[in-house]
Design a protein around this motif. Structure first.
Motif, PDB file in Angstrom:
ATOM      1  N   GLN A 163     -44.411  33.898  -7.704  1.00 20.19           N
ATOM      2  CA  GLN A 163     -46.196  33.870  -6.755  1.00 20.19           C
ATOM      3  C   GLN A 163     -46.144  32.405  -6.878  1.00 20.19           C
ATOM      4  O   GLN A 163     -46.086  32.093  -5.409  1.00 20.19           O
ATOM      5  CB  GLN A 163     -46.912  35.029  -7.226  1.00 20.19           C
ATOM      6  N   ALA A 164     -46.859  31.554  -7.339  1.00 20.59           N
ATOM      7  CA  ALA A 164     -47.287  30.172  -8.037  1.00 20.59           C
ATOM      8  C   ALA A 164     -46.104  29.178  -6.902  1.00 20.59           C
ATOM      9  O   ALA A 164     -46.639  28.077  -6.058  1.00 20.59           O
ATOM     10  CB  ALA A 164     -47.464  30.092  -8.774  1.00 20.59           C
ATOM     11  N   ILE A 165     -45.177  29.573  -7.845  1.00 21.83           N
ATOM     12  CA  ILE A 165     -44.077  28.578  -7.138  1.00 21.83           C
ATOM     13  C   ILE A 165     -43.544  28.684  -5.784  1.00 21.83           C
ATOM     14  O   ILE A 165     -42.991  28.098  -5.341  1.00 21.83           O
ATOM     15  CB  ILE A 165     -42.579  29.043  -8.354  1.00 21.83           C
ATOM     16  N   GLU A 166     -43.268  30.143  -5.053  1.00 22.36           N
ATOM     17  CA  GLU A 166     -43.121  30.816  -3.841  1.00 22.36           C
ATOM     18  C   GLU A 166     -43.710  30.010  -2.656  1.00 22.36           C
ATOM     19  O   GLU A 166     -43.813  29.577  -2.059  1.00 22.36           O
ATOM     20  CB  GLU A 166     -43.437  32.414  -3.695  1.00 22.36           C
ATOM     21  N   GLU A 167     -45.004  29.564  -3.464  1.00 27.96           N
ATOM     22  CA  GLU A 167     -46.587  29.490  -2.770  1.00 27.96           C
ATOM     23  C   GLU A 167     -46.113  27.944  -2.491  1.00 27.96           C
ATOM     24  O   GLU A 167     -45.653  27.384  -1.570  1.00 27.96           O
ATOM     25  CB  GLU A 167     -47.887  29.138  -2.932  1.00 27.96           C
ATOM     26  N   LEU A 168     -45.799  26.935  -3.983  1.00 26.14           N
ATOM     27  CA  LEU A 168     -45.828  26.080  -3.015  1.00 26.14           C
ATOM     28  C   LEU A 168     -44.497  24.947  -2.564  1.00 26.14           C
ATOM     29  O   LEU A 168     -44.819  24.376  -1.696  1.00 26.14           O
ATOM     30  CB  LEU A 168     -45.078  25.767  -4.516  1.00 26.14           C
ATOM     31  N   GLU A 169     -43.461  26.547  -2.275  1.00 24.48           N
ATOM     32  CA  GLU A 169     -41.924  25.823  -2.041  1.00 24.48           C
ATOM     33  C   GLU A 169     -42.640  26.507   0.236  1.00 24.48           C
ATOM     34  O   GLU A 169     -42.202  24.867   0.575  1.00 24.48           O
ATOM     35  CB  GLU A 169     -41.376  27.330  -2.073  1.00 24.48           C
ATOM     36  N   GLU A 170     -43.643  27.630  -0.013  1.00 28.21           N
ATOM     37  CA  GLU A 170     -43.929  26.989   1.413  1.00 28.21           C
ATOM     38  C   GLU A 170     -44.434  25.794   1.819  1.00 28.21           C
ATOM     39  O   GLU A 170     -44.355  25.684   3.044  1.00 28.21           O
ATOM     40  CB  GLU A 170     -44.329  28.640   1.247  1.00 28.21           C
ATOM     41  N   MET A 171     -44.919  25.667   0.927  1.00 23.32           N
ATOM     42  CA  MET A 171     -45.863  24.003   1.080  1.00 23.32           C
ATOM     43  C   MET A 171     -45.096  22.929   1.616  1.00 23.32           C
ATOM     44  O   MET A 171     -45.374  22.192   2.638  1.00 23.32           O
ATOM     45  CB  MET A 171     -47.129  24.294   0.252  1.00 23.32           C
ATOM     46  N   GLN A 172     -43.964  23.215   0.765  1.00 20.56           N
ATOM     47  CA  GLN A 172     -42.600  21.651   0.845  1.00 20.56           C
ATOM     48  C   GLN A 172     -42.147  21.726   2.472  1.00 20.56           C
ATOM     49  O   GLN A 172     -42.514  20.528   2.835  1.00 20.56           O
ATOM     50  CB  GLN A 172     -41.781  21.954  -0.367  1.00 20.56           C
ATOM     51  N   VAL A 173     -41.964  22.911   2.792  1.00 25.74           N
ATOM     52  CA  VAL A 173     -41.674  23.114   3.804  1.00 25.74           C
ATOM     53  C   VAL A 173     -42.521  22.787   4.681  1.00 25.74           C
ATOM     54  O   VAL A 173     -41.717  22.898   5.846  1.00 25.74           O
ATOM     55  CB  VAL A 173     -40.805  24.553   4.250  1.00 25.74           C
ATOM     56  N   ASN A 174     -43.315  23.092   4.653  1.00 30.70           N
ATOM     57  CA  ASN A 174     -44.274  23.535   6.511  1.00 30.70           C
ATOM     58  C   ASN A 174     -46.009  22.481   5.239  1.00 30.70           C
ATOM     59  O   ASN A 174     -46.647  23.201   4.734  1.00 30.70           O
ATOM     60  CB  ASN A 174     -44.824  24.567   6.727  1.00 30.70           C
ATOM     61  N   PRO A 175     -45.943  21.011   5.576  1.00 30.71           N
ATOM     62  CA  PRO A 175     -47.218  20.711   5.000  1.00 30.71           C
ATOM     63  C   PRO A 175     -47.854  20.928   5.633  1.00 30.71           C
ATOM     64  O   PRO A 175     -49.928  20.666   5.156  1.00 30.71           O
ATOM     65  CB  PRO A 175     -46.287  19.555   5.666  1.00 30.71           C
TER      66      PRO A 175
END
Length: 305
Positions: A214-226
């Motif tokens: 769940q934490a990594i999913e959040e991280l990936e979303e932040m990478q895709v959308n600054p």
């Protein structure tokens, strides 16, 4: 089915336990990642082995690789080795030394074995109601308290007492006669740890990994959308990964874990050398890990010209 066993006797030696653990680590590719000294240090901090995230992570890797032989070597050996580790709450001596110094008397041994036998029968008869390890823990404590308050027909010390003694009182009297220290005499009974129940370990592993993904999913979303990038949340995720590192450094997804640790460290404005450190850790588990290689190459091109 859950079952209790009498773990007060040791079936293998300290040397054999260590040898078996090393063999298990070699089978699952961790021989050069985790030392027997690290394992003993972990055991000195816990009441039961799988309270340690590192030791739990090793078990998870064994299960993921489906290496039954490694499991046969590791599990009984890790459960035995803790008995040879000095513990602070035992005054710096090992459980084995403590047991040798203050052995259970024949009456207490008899009651311990009877308690385990009766409770195993209770588990069989109430398997549906006692499927949850946490429920077993509470139920066992209640059952044990009631067991210790029983008044047995045989009363070995009755001549010195005005009324029949309970099982607990008999054990205490036997300990007094064996010159046990005052602070230990009334500490009667067995302790149950959910970590010793396989079903609980499975739930614990699943919870750790669910929280991680769940934490990594959040991280990936932040990478895709600054625009979704939240510096406070990035820092929280990094702290979470730091806390969980002992588990994941031993698990079957260690290479992915360290790549993500590198990514979140970069987003949290860590020094570049720290980011490279985690990338190199990822590559130490999987040298041909393309995502980690690509990230390292890109960072070197962008920042180390």
């Amino acid at each position: 089915m859950n079952q209790f066993q009498n773990s007060l006797t040791l079936r293998i030696s300290k040397e054999e336990s260590e040898k078996n653990i090393k063999k298990a680590l070699k089978r699952i590719g961790l021989a050069y990642k985790i030392s027997i000294e690290e394992i003993k240090n972990e055991l000195s901090k816990v009441k039961t082995p799988f309270q340690s995230l590192l030791l739990l992570g090793i078990l998870k890797r064994i299960m993921a690789l489906k290496d039954n032989k490694a499991g046969e070597l590791y599990i009984p050996s890790i459960l035995t080795l803790i008995n040879f580790i000095p513990l602070e709450d035992l005054g710096g001596i090992t459980p084995k030394e403590h047991f040798e110094k203050y052995p259970l008397g024949p009456l207490e041994w008899n009651f311990v074995n009877k308690l385990i036998e009766e409770y195993n029968q209770r588990l069989i008869e109430n398997e549906d109601q006692l499927a949850n390890p946490l429920e077993i823990k509470k139920d066992f404590e209640k059952f044990q308290n009631e067991f210790l308050e029983r008044i047995p027909l045989e009363q070995p010390f009755l001549e010195k007492k005005e009324k029949p003694m309970t099982i607990k009182e008999i054990i205490i009297e036997e300990r007094k006669k064996a010159n046990w220290p005052e602070e230990l005499i009334d500490k009667v009974g067995l302790r149950v740890f959910p970590e010793n129940v396989p079903d609980f370990l499975g739930l614990k592993m699943a919870q750790i990994e669910d929280n991680y993904f769940q934490a990594i999913e959040e991280l990936e979303e932040m990478q895709v959308n600054p625009k979704k990038r939240d510096r406070e949340r990035v820092h929280q995720i990094k702290e979470f990964l730091r806390d969980q590192e002992p588990y994941f450094r031993a698990s079957d997804i260690a290479h992915q874990f360290y790549l993500n640790y590198a990514m979140v460290s970069f987003l949290d404005n860590e020094k570049l050398e720290k980011v490279f450190y985690f990338l190199d850790k990822a590559l130490s588990y999987r040298p041909n890990y393309e995502i980690a290689l690509e990230m390292k190459k890109r960072l070197m091109e962008d920042f180390l010209r």
